[in-house]
Motif scaffolding. Structure first.
Motif: not given
Length: 517
Positions: A303, A353, A356, A359, A363, A432
């Motif tokens: 991040e 990232y 969505r 990410r 994760n 996440a």
């Protein structure tokens, strides 16, 4: 506006145009390339439209005008001057076997010789390619066009065998030298791939090759823009939440003004009408995950990565910068330029990232590797409901059960579980992996907050602490004393301070304290 066929998995320009598929016109970019230079290199992640781009260039130089009816190039191209096109693709082949790259190339040269009735001669490798390019120029009176697709696949496929990967790299270096040595016989060349190997390792001496990977002018040469969705795919949009489309799939950047969509995601969304990790699930990033964990790069570190252009371009056998690996494979993208960053006059980029999908997917896989357990899905899916009910006792119980479920052998047999921050990394990946809105080390005027979560209008501020490694005072007290909540006041929801303490001895929660001021 009439609905057309979705070109899912189609990399052939002729098929798209002749059989009534949607097509996003990339010929303005292609014409700019042709008019502005001669030899180019482009790196983009998998399934981003590189092969279709090359096939479009091929049809353009072969002057198949009927395929370009209504497109930008129709009125700007000289349709009376076709050029011979040499197209090479390493998209298929057994490159994990010795000599696999050579066999693939020679088979393609055999087909080229048959197609144009060329003299095969006794040449092999670079000499054969150079001979064919020169003969095509001499025979047609027009210089040839050289297009190379997936130039790096023979190396990437063999990375687990470094000696073979280097052998493939050295063989390919000779082939690509034809771009320089055969310049007099070439009208145009374009080399594409996923990765960008350093010029020293693969393109040594090839100083006439223009890299457009991070050129803002060509950032949208592959992929779809927001305007493309409106102009080309308008019939597919009704019934789909535009905000969710952006959240899930938009966000790729190669320094252009517009963020981009991966075409594969958008086309699968239109077909299935479901928001899923369409692109992410087509590839298993085992090598990537193993590399990250071996280098002790956890979810939190992903991040906050920054890099120079040189760093995201450094890619070679045995020397792959983490930032380059993540950027070139499409798991991180350029989030912006660091206004305060500068390395010897070179800008520093913040990586992040793209959306969505990536990410959440990355994760989820990292969480599985970090905990070495496949049985946590049911536990994770309880999290949103507990947050919605503000059931903090239930949250504490959930996370206690989660950490208790991590096998003891995973701690004793794996060094990654011993490094400082492991517990917080697992905690963050847990959130996440569900696609929740979390951020790490959010800056305030009081310092950096470990983690913030925005959910259902509420804000949750987390402070993590490993009791055997930290000083006196509880994590909750540190949150309260730092005054982090001040930055988040003013919203409609409530603010919750959550102090999470771990014990490296018990390998579980030592405290989970919540205060809602």
């Amino acid at each position: 506006m009439q609905r057309l066929r979705l070109p899912i998995g189609i990399q052939t320009f002729r098929e798209i145009r002749e059989e009534g598929h949607y097509y996003v016109d990339k010929t303005p970019h292609i014409l700019d390339l042709v008019e502005g230079g001669k030899h180019y290199f482009l790196s983009r992640p998998r399934r981003f439209g590189k092969s279709l781009l090359l096939d479009t260039v091929k049809e353009l130089f072969e002057c198949n005008r009927e395929l370009f009816a209504g497109l930008h190039a129709e009125r700007r191209w000289d349709w009376d001057a076709p050029h011979p096109v040499v197209r090479i693709s390493f998209g298929s082949g057994l490159f994990t076997e010795p000599d696999g790259a050579r066999r693939s190339f020679e088979a393609q040269m055999d087909r080229l010789a048959e197609r144009f009735d060329l003299d095969a001669g006794r040449h092999e490798g670079p000499e054969r390619l150079a001979s064919h390019v020169e003969e095509l120029h001499r025979r047609t009176g027009r210089r040839a066009v050289l297009l190379i697709d997936e130039y790096d696949k023979p190396i990437l496929d063999a990375l687990e065998d470094p000696d073979l990967a280097r052998a493939n790299r050295d063989y390919l270096r000779g082939l690509y030298s034809v771009v320089k040595d055969g310049d007099a016989h070439l009208r145009f060349s374009l080399i594409t791939g996923v990765s960008k190997f350093s010029k020293v390792s693969l393109f040594s001496g090839l100083n006439n090759l223009t890299d457009i990977t991070l050129d803002p002018e060509y950032s949208a040469i592959c992929g779809y823009t927001e305007a493309d969705l409106d102009a080309v795919f308008a019939p597919e949009l009704p019934g789909l939440d535009r905000g969710r489309i952006r959240e899930w799939y938009n966000g790729y950047s190669w320094l252009g003004a517009e963020k981009l969509y991966n075409p594969f995601d958008i086309l699968l969304l239109f077909r299935t009408r479901r928001f899923r990790a369409h692109w992410f699930e087509t590839g298993t990033p085992t090598f990537l995950l193993d590399t990250l964990l071996r280098r002790r790069v956890g979810p939190v570190e992903l991040e906050r990565m920054v890099a120079t252009e040189e760093l995201v371009s450094r890619f070679d056998v045995g020397d792959i910068a983490t930032e380059a690996l993540l950027f070139q494979t499409g798991y991180l993208t350029v989030a912006g330029e660091d206004a305060d960053g500068d390395v010897d006059g070179e800008p520093v980029y913040r990586l992040g990232y793209p959306n969505r999908e990536v990410r959440q997917g990355l994760n989820r896989n990292l969480l599985r590797h970090l905990t070495h357990d496949e049985g946590h899905t049911e536990k994770r899916t309880r999290l949103p409901g507990l947050l919605r009910e503000r059931d903090f006792d239930g949250l504490k119980e959930l996370f206690h059960a989660f950490y208790a479920g991590i096998p003891y052998e995973w701690y004793t047999n794996n060094k990654i579980a011993a490094y400082e921050g492991y517990y917080a990394a697992v905690f963050y990946a847990y959130f996440a992996s569900l696609g929740l809105d979390v951020s790490v080390e959010d800056s305030t005027n009081r310092g950096r907050l470990d983690m913030a979560l925005r959910f259902d209008g509420d804000v949750y501020l987390f402070e993590f602490k490993v009791v055997e490694q930290a000083g006196p005072g509880s994590a909750l007290a540190q949150l309260r004393e730092a005054g982090y909540a001040e930055k988040y006041r003013g919203g409609a929801g409530r603010i919750h301070l959550v102090g999470v303490e771990f014990s490296s001895e018990t390998r579980n929660l030592a405290a989970f304290d919540v205060e809602s001021p």
